[in-house]
Design a protein around this motif. Structure first.
Motif, short mmCIF file in Angstrom:
data_model
loop_
_atom_site.label_atom_id
_atom_site.label_comp_id
_atom_site.label_asym_id
_atom_site.label_seq_id
_atom_site.Cartn_x
_atom_site.Cartn_y
_atom_site.Cartn_z
N GLU A 56 0.86 -1.18 0.00
CA GLU A 56 0.00 0.00 0.00
C GLU A 56 0.89 1.23 0.00
OE1 GLU A 56 -0.83 0.39 4.77
OE2 GLU A 56 -2.37 -0.50 3.51
N ILE A 57 0.28 2.38 -0.19
CA ILE A 57 1.01 3.65 -0.22
C ILE A 57 0.46 4.53 0.89
CG2 ILE A 57 1.56 5.71 -1.57
CD1 ILE A 57 1.19 3.94 -4.09
N GLU A 58 1.37 5.03 1.73
CA GLU A 58 1.03 5.96 2.80
C GLU A 58 1.61 7.31 2.42
OE1 GLU A 58 -0.49 5.18 5.88
OE2 GLU A 58 -0.80 3.09 5.28
N VAL A 59 0.80 8.36 2.49
CA VAL A 59 1.24 9.71 2.11
C VAL A 59 1.23 10.58 3.36
CG1 VAL A 59 0.77 11.74 0.70
CG2 VAL A 59 0.33 9.45 -0.22
N TYR A 60 2.35 11.25 3.59
CA TYR A 60 2.51 12.12 4.76
C TYR A 60 2.78 13.55 4.32
CZ TYR A 60 2.99 7.70 7.15
OH TYR A 60 2.76 6.42 7.63
N GLU A 61 2.20 14.48 5.07
CA GLU A 61 2.41 15.90 4.84
C GLU A 61 3.55 16.34 5.74
OE1 GLU A 61 -0.44 19.78 4.53
OE2 GLU A 61 -0.91 18.31 6.06
N ASN A 62 4.51 17.06 5.17
CA ASN A 62 5.63 17.57 5.98
C ASN A 62 5.12 18.55 7.02
OD1 ASN A 62 7.70 16.12 4.87
ND2 ASN A 62 8.73 17.87 3.97
N HIS A 63 5.97 18.84 7.99
CA HIS A 63 5.58 19.72 9.08
C HIS A 63 5.20 21.12 8.60
CE1 HIS A 63 6.70 16.79 12.08
NE2 HIS A 63 7.84 16.60 11.44
N ASP A 64 5.79 21.58 7.51
CA ASP A 64 5.45 22.92 7.00
C ASP A 64 4.18 22.91 6.16
OD1 ASP A 64 6.23 21.76 4.61
OD2 ASP A 64 7.98 23.03 4.34
N GLY A 65 3.63 21.75 5.90
CA GLY A 65 2.36 21.65 5.18
C GLY A 65 2.47 21.81 3.69
N SER A 66 3.69 21.91 3.14
CA SER A 66 3.80 22.19 1.71
C SER A 66 4.24 21.00 0.88
CB SER A 66 4.77 23.34 1.48
OG SER A 66 6.06 22.97 1.91
N LYS A 67 4.89 20.01 1.48
CA LYS A 67 5.42 18.91 0.70
C LYS A 67 4.77 17.60 1.10
CE LYS A 67 9.76 18.93 -0.22
NZ LYS A 67 11.21 18.86 -0.08
N LEU A 68 4.35 16.82 0.12
CA LEU A 68 3.79 15.50 0.37
C LEU A 68 4.83 14.45 0.02
CD1 LEU A 68 0.26 15.98 -1.21
CD2 LEU A 68 0.86 16.01 1.21
N VAL A 69 4.92 13.42 0.85
CA VAL A 69 5.86 12.33 0.64
C VAL A 69 5.07 11.03 0.64
CG1 VAL A 69 7.89 11.13 1.51
CG2 VAL A 69 7.69 13.60 1.82
N ALA A 70 5.17 10.27 -0.44
CA ALA A 70 4.51 8.97 -0.54
C ALA A 70 5.51 7.88 -0.23
CB ALA A 70 3.94 8.77 -1.94
N MET A 71 5.11 7.00 0.69
CA MET A 71 5.95 5.88 1.09
C MET A 71 5.28 4.59 0.62
SD MET A 71 8.37 7.44 2.72
CE MET A 71 9.22 6.17 3.65
N LEU A 72 6.06 3.70 0.02
CA LEU A 72 5.57 2.39 -0.37
C LEU A 72 5.76 1.47 0.83
CD1 LEU A 72 4.48 0.65 -2.68
CD2 LEU A 72 6.83 0.11 -3.27
N VAL A 73 4.66 0.88 1.32
CA VAL A 73 4.71 0.03 2.50
C VAL A 73 4.49 -1.41 2.06
CG1 VAL A 73 3.70 -0.42 4.78
CG2 VAL A 73 3.77 1.92 3.90
N GLU A 74 5.47 -2.25 2.34
CA GLU A 74 5.41 -3.67 1.99
C GLU A 74 4.57 -4.42 3.02
OE1 GLU A 74 6.73 -4.92 -0.76
OE2 GLU A 74 7.86 -3.15 -1.37
N ALA A 75 4.21 -5.65 2.71
CA ALA A 75 3.39 -6.48 3.60
C ALA A 75 4.06 -6.70 4.96
CB ALA A 75 3.09 -7.82 2.94
N ASP A 76 5.40 -6.70 4.99
CA ASP A 76 6.12 -6.91 6.25
C ASP A 76 6.28 -5.62 7.06
OD1 ASP A 76 8.09 -5.49 4.91
OD2 ASP A 76 9.58 -7.10 4.99
N GLY A 77 5.72 -4.51 6.56
CA GLY A 77 5.77 -3.23 7.26
C GLY A 77 6.94 -2.35 6.89
N SER A 78 7.87 -2.86 6.09
CA SER A 78 9.01 -2.03 5.69
C SER A 78 8.54 -0.94 4.72
CB SER A 78 10.11 -2.88 5.06
OG SER A 78 9.64 -3.50 3.88
N GLU A 79 9.18 0.22 4.82
CA GLU A 79 8.81 1.37 4.00
C GLU A 79 9.98 1.85 3.17
OE1 GLU A 79 7.66 4.42 6.77
OE2 GLU A 79 5.59 3.72 6.83
#
Length: 62
Positions: free
Chosen positions: A2-25
């Motif tokens: 799955e893909i988890e998307v996080y907003e940076n602390h300044d609210g301007s940049k989005l980062v998408a992380m690929l999350v594997e079944a074992d939880g590694s990102e």
């Protein structure tokens, strides 16, 4: 996978992380333009079939 998307602390940049079944990102893609741009980048990678979850204003640990 799955893909988890996080907003940076300044609210301007989005980062998408690929999350594997074992939880590694791993970082998949970033966008300074917003969610539509990020989703277009994910689609261009042929990964739009994966679940994408947005975590707005998340205090993600680095």
């Amino acid at each position: 996978m799955e893909i988890e998307v996080y907003e940076n602390h300044d609210g301007s940049k989005l980062v998408a992380m690929l999350v594997e079944a074992d939880g590694s990102e791993s970082e998949l893609v970033r966008s300074d333009l917003g969610s539509d741009d990020l989703l277009n980048k994910i689609d261009a990678m042929n990964l739009s079939h994966l679940t994408v979850t947005f975590h707005w204003a998340s205090a993600r640990k680095q």
